[in-house]
Design an enzyme around this catalytic site. Sequence first.
Site, PDB file in Angstrom:
ATOM      1  N   ASP A   1      17.233 -10.515   0.629  1.00  0.00           N
ATOM      2  CA  ASP A   1      17.311 -11.710   1.471  1.00  0.00           C
ATOM      3  C   ASP A   1      16.435 -11.501   2.711  1.00  0.00           C
ATOM      4  O   ASP A   1      16.489 -10.448   3.354  1.00  0.00           O
ATOM      5  CB  ASP A   1      18.765 -11.957   1.896  1.00  0.00           C
ATOM      6  CG  ASP A   1      18.916 -13.229   2.702  1.00  0.00           C
ATOM      7  OD1 ASP A   1      19.168 -14.281   2.089  1.00  0.00           O
ATOM      8  OD2 ASP A   1      18.792 -13.164   3.945  1.00  0.00           O
TER       9      ASP A   1
ATOM     10  N   GLU B   1      15.899 -18.224   0.497  1.00  0.00           N
ATOM     11  CA  GLU B   1      15.165 -17.012   0.886  1.00  0.00           C
ATOM     12  C   GLU B   1      15.650 -15.775   0.152  1.00  0.00           C
ATOM     13  O   GLU B   1      15.382 -14.647   0.577  1.00  0.00           O
ATOM     14  CB  GLU B   1      15.272 -16.801   2.402  1.00  0.00           C
ATOM     15  CG  GLU B   1      16.663 -16.494   2.904  1.00  0.00           C
ATOM     16  CD  GLU B   1      17.495 -17.710   3.249  1.00  0.00           C
ATOM     17  OE1 GLU B   1      18.376 -17.589   4.102  1.00  0.00           O
ATOM     18  OE2 GLU B   1      17.260 -18.790   2.656  1.00  0.00           O
TER      19      GLU B   1
ATOM     20  N   ASP C   1       7.677 -21.325   4.308  1.00  0.00           N
ATOM     21  CA  ASP C   1       7.074 -21.246   2.967  1.00  0.00           C
ATOM     22  C   ASP C   1       6.136 -20.051   2.863  1.00  0.00           C
ATOM     23  O   ASP C   1       6.095 -19.354   1.832  1.00  0.00           O
ATOM     24  CB  ASP C   1       6.301 -22.529   2.656  1.00  0.00           C
ATOM     25  CG  ASP C   1       7.219 -23.717   2.438  1.00  0.00           C
ATOM     26  OD1 ASP C   1       8.448 -23.519   2.329  1.00  0.00           O
ATOM     27  OD2 ASP C   1       6.697 -24.858   2.382  1.00  0.00           O
TER      28      ASP C   1
END
Length: 307
Positions: A181, A224, A198
């Site tokens: 993560d 994410e 992004d």
Amino acid sequence: MALGLQTRESTEAAPQPGLFRTIVESITDGIVVIDERSTILYCNPAAERLFGWPDGELAGRPIDVLVPEEYRPRHQFRVRAFAHGEAQSRRMGSRQAHILGQRYDGSEISLGITILRSGSMMMAVIRDLSDWIRENRELERLANTDPLSGLQNRRGFSEAAERAIRKGPGEDCRFFLLMLDIDFFKQVNDRHGHDAGDAAIRNVAVVMREALRSKDLVARWGGEEFVALLSLNGRKEALMVAERLRMRIASTTFSGGPGVALGMTASIGLVDGPGEGEGLDAFVRRADLALYEAKAKGRNRVVFLSP
């Protein structure tokens, strides 16, 4: 090749055999007729083009010349079973389950075949499925790919991971599941915009592809979060791989906009398994717990969680 037609009342309006031959020799599907010894009696021009044979050179040869060598025993068995069965027609191969043929140059071709029986002769109507197979595989690839990162998506990963687990990790190896993560990802979006977020996701995807092996299954799990299924010798090697990945992410910068270079870190949860009777969902949940512990301990670290 004799062709005929019966009508209910009379044969006065029946098409002439020459018309049938014109149709057979003009259609784009290949037609091959064999006898009870599986010798080719006739093939139309489309069949010769399909298999790449010179004009007139297929007749008189065994049907096996159109089948890859490794599949010939199975093909012979199926032909004999059909010849001695009750069915007068049978579909062999479809868009869902194609079969393979062999061209004159030895290359293979995906086919759909309908075979029909008339006395001691059998006729095969053959269609080239190669383009459809390629298009179908591309559609499947797109359906299983995350468009932002270019990695597999959750669906694609789940299907591939379940197949890999059924097959096994390989000799002297164990499976490890890594869940990653991006730390403080929301802050990147809030401070620098979604384009920067992004870019962070794409950057992590690039690092994961470079840091892990091509045989490892790597995917964007969602948001994410990323996941990877690794086949390694043991816990020590798995921790080394996860730690190397963590450090490479921490040392990489990416663009947060014009003239803005951003860095980031990642938290990683690592587990081995799956345990006996444990499905992929439970395996992933354990990796998620390990990831949660890594974040609770301060982020930017690897936590291995024992079963």
